[in-house]
Enzyme design. Structure first.
Site, PDB file in Angstrom:
ATOM      1  N   LYS A  16       1.279   6.771   8.804  1.00 36.41           N
ATOM      2  CA  LYS A  16       0.914   8.005   9.515  1.00 36.41           C
ATOM      3  C   LYS A  16       0.040   7.664  10.730  1.00 36.41           C
ATOM      4  O   LYS A  16      -1.166   7.842  10.696  1.00 36.41           O
ATOM      5  CB  LYS A  16       0.167   8.956   8.572  1.00 36.41           C
ATOM      6  CG  LYS A  16       1.043   9.590   7.516  1.00 36.41           C
ATOM      7  CD  LYS A  16       0.251  10.421   6.529  1.00 36.41           C
ATOM      8  CE  LYS A  16      -0.244  11.700   7.126  1.00 36.41           C
ATOM      9  NZ  LYS A  16      -0.941  12.552   6.139  1.00 36.41           N
TER      10      LYS A  16
ATOM     11  N   ASP B  31      -3.051   5.414   6.728  1.00 36.89           N
ATOM     12  CA  ASP B  31      -3.454   6.698   7.298  1.00 36.89           C
ATOM     13  C   ASP B  31      -4.463   6.440   8.426  1.00 36.89           C
ATOM     14  O   ASP B  31      -4.074   6.048   9.515  1.00 36.89           O
ATOM     15  CB  ASP B  31      -4.023   7.545   6.163  1.00 36.89           C
ATOM     16  CG  ASP B  31      -4.163   9.013   6.465  1.00 36.89           C
ATOM     17  OD1 ASP B  31      -3.554   9.499   7.426  1.00 36.89           O
ATOM     18  OD2 ASP B  31      -4.902   9.681   5.720  1.00 36.89           O
TER      19      ASP B  31
ATOM     20  N   ARG C   7       1.042  11.718  -8.670  1.00 37.30           N
ATOM     21  CA  ARG C   7       1.581  10.366  -8.456  1.00 37.30           C
ATOM     22  C   ARG C   7       2.943  10.190  -9.119  1.00 37.30           C
ATOM     23  O   ARG C   7       3.741   9.378  -8.695  1.00 37.30           O
ATOM     24  CB  ARG C   7       0.628   9.308  -9.014  1.00 37.30           C
ATOM     25  CG  ARG C   7      -0.677   9.179  -8.299  1.00 37.30           C
ATOM     26  CD  ARG C   7      -1.432   7.951  -8.830  1.00 37.30           C
ATOM     27  NE  ARG C   7      -2.836   7.951  -8.465  1.00 37.30           N
ATOM     28  CZ  ARG C   7      -3.319   7.533  -7.323  1.00 37.30           C
ATOM     29  NH1 ARG C   7      -2.500   7.107  -6.383  1.00 37.30           N
ATOM     30  NH2 ARG C   7      -4.610   7.536  -7.081  1.00 37.30           N
TER      31      ARG C   7
ATOM     32  N   GLU D 120       0.840  -1.192   0.000  1.00 38.36           N
ATOM     33  CA  GLU D 120       0.000   0.000   0.000  1.00 38.36           C
ATOM     34  C   GLU D 120       0.878   1.246   0.000  1.00 38.36           C
ATOM     35  O   GLU D 120       2.008   1.214   0.495  1.00 38.36           O
ATOM     36  CB  GLU D 120      -0.912  -0.042   1.232  1.00 38.36           C
ATOM     37  CG  GLU D 120      -1.840   1.121   1.402  1.00 38.36           C
ATOM     38  CD  GLU D 120      -2.888   1.280   0.314  1.00 38.36           C
ATOM     39  OE1 GLU D 120      -2.498   1.511  -0.856  1.00 38.36           O
ATOM     40  OE2 GLU D 120      -4.081   1.214   0.622  1.00 38.36           O
ATOM     41  N   ASP D 121       0.350   2.328  -0.535  1.00 38.41           N
ATOM     42  CA  ASP D 121       1.117   3.574  -0.559  1.00 38.41           C
ATOM     43  C   ASP D 121       1.141   4.255   0.798  1.00 38.41           C
ATOM     44  O   ASP D 121       2.169   4.752   1.232  1.00 38.41           O
ATOM     45  CB  ASP D 121       0.627   4.535  -1.652  1.00 38.41           C
ATOM     46  CG  ASP D 121      -0.842   4.911  -1.540  1.00 38.41           C
ATOM     47  OD1 ASP D 121      -1.577   4.315  -0.728  1.00 38.41           O
ATOM     48  OD2 ASP D 121      -1.273   5.802  -2.301  1.00 38.41           O
TER      49      ASP D 121
END
Length: 184
Positions: free
Chosen positions: A131, A103, A166, A99-100
């Site tokens: 994060k 959050d 991106r 995953e990027d």
């Protein structure tokens, strides 16, 4: 040269390469002699996926899912939408989700529950950016590139705002006036 819509670079190309190298080595060590099924979460994780896979020295397969919970806004909608499901049979397999960003945790916590119903041996999370300051769900990354305690709006290296940015080869802080614009 930094994109005009960004305030500052927070992760350089060199730092990205070093993090990918570190994560790849750790996965190779942790899964020595095993086969892994990587599941890349589109759209944001494609640069990270490509880079990580080039560092893996194990038997592996890769599949892709496309899910969303954000739409075009800056916060989670609260609904997980599976736009593209995996085609691989993951029953009994070691699965690593790529995953990027981790959050609020909403997307990944619901995705892990969904995939667990398919009977994998285990599911690990590998995220480029973690994060924890924004976490709303009880979930954590098993592997991560960078930890950000500050609540910054990050773009680049797969991270986007409205599908833009991106392509940046670094991670930068997006100027607030870009994502707080109102339309009349």
């Amino acid at each position: 040269m930094i994109n005009k819509d960004c305030e500052r670079i927070v992760v350089s190309e060199k730092e990205i390469a070093e993090a990918v190298e570190r994560i790849g080595k750790q996965i190779n060590t942790d899964y020595a002699g095993e086969e892994i099924t990587f599941i890349s979460i589109l759209n944001g994780s494609y640069p990270f996926t490509a880079d990580i896979l080039r560092k893996i020295d194990l038997d592996c397969t890769v599949d892709f899912m496309q899910v969303s919970s954000y739409g075009s806004g800056t916060g989670s909608s609260g609904t997980l939408n599976i736009k593209r499901d995996i085609s691989a049979d993951i029953r009994g397999k070691h699965v690593i989700l790529l995953e990027d960003i981790l959050d609020t945790g909403f997307t990944l916590s619901n995705l892990v529950k969904y995939l667990a119903e398919k009977g994998p041996a285990d599911i690990k999370i590998c995220t480029f950016i973690d994060k924890p300051a924004r976490r709303r769900e009880e979930i954590s990354a098993d592997y991560y590139g960078f930890l950000f305690d500050e609540d910054l709006f990050l773009v680049g290296y797969g991270l986007d705002y409205n599908q833009k940015y991106r392509n940046l080869p670094y991670v930068a802080v997006l100027k607030p006036e870009i994502y707080t614009k109102t339309t009349d």
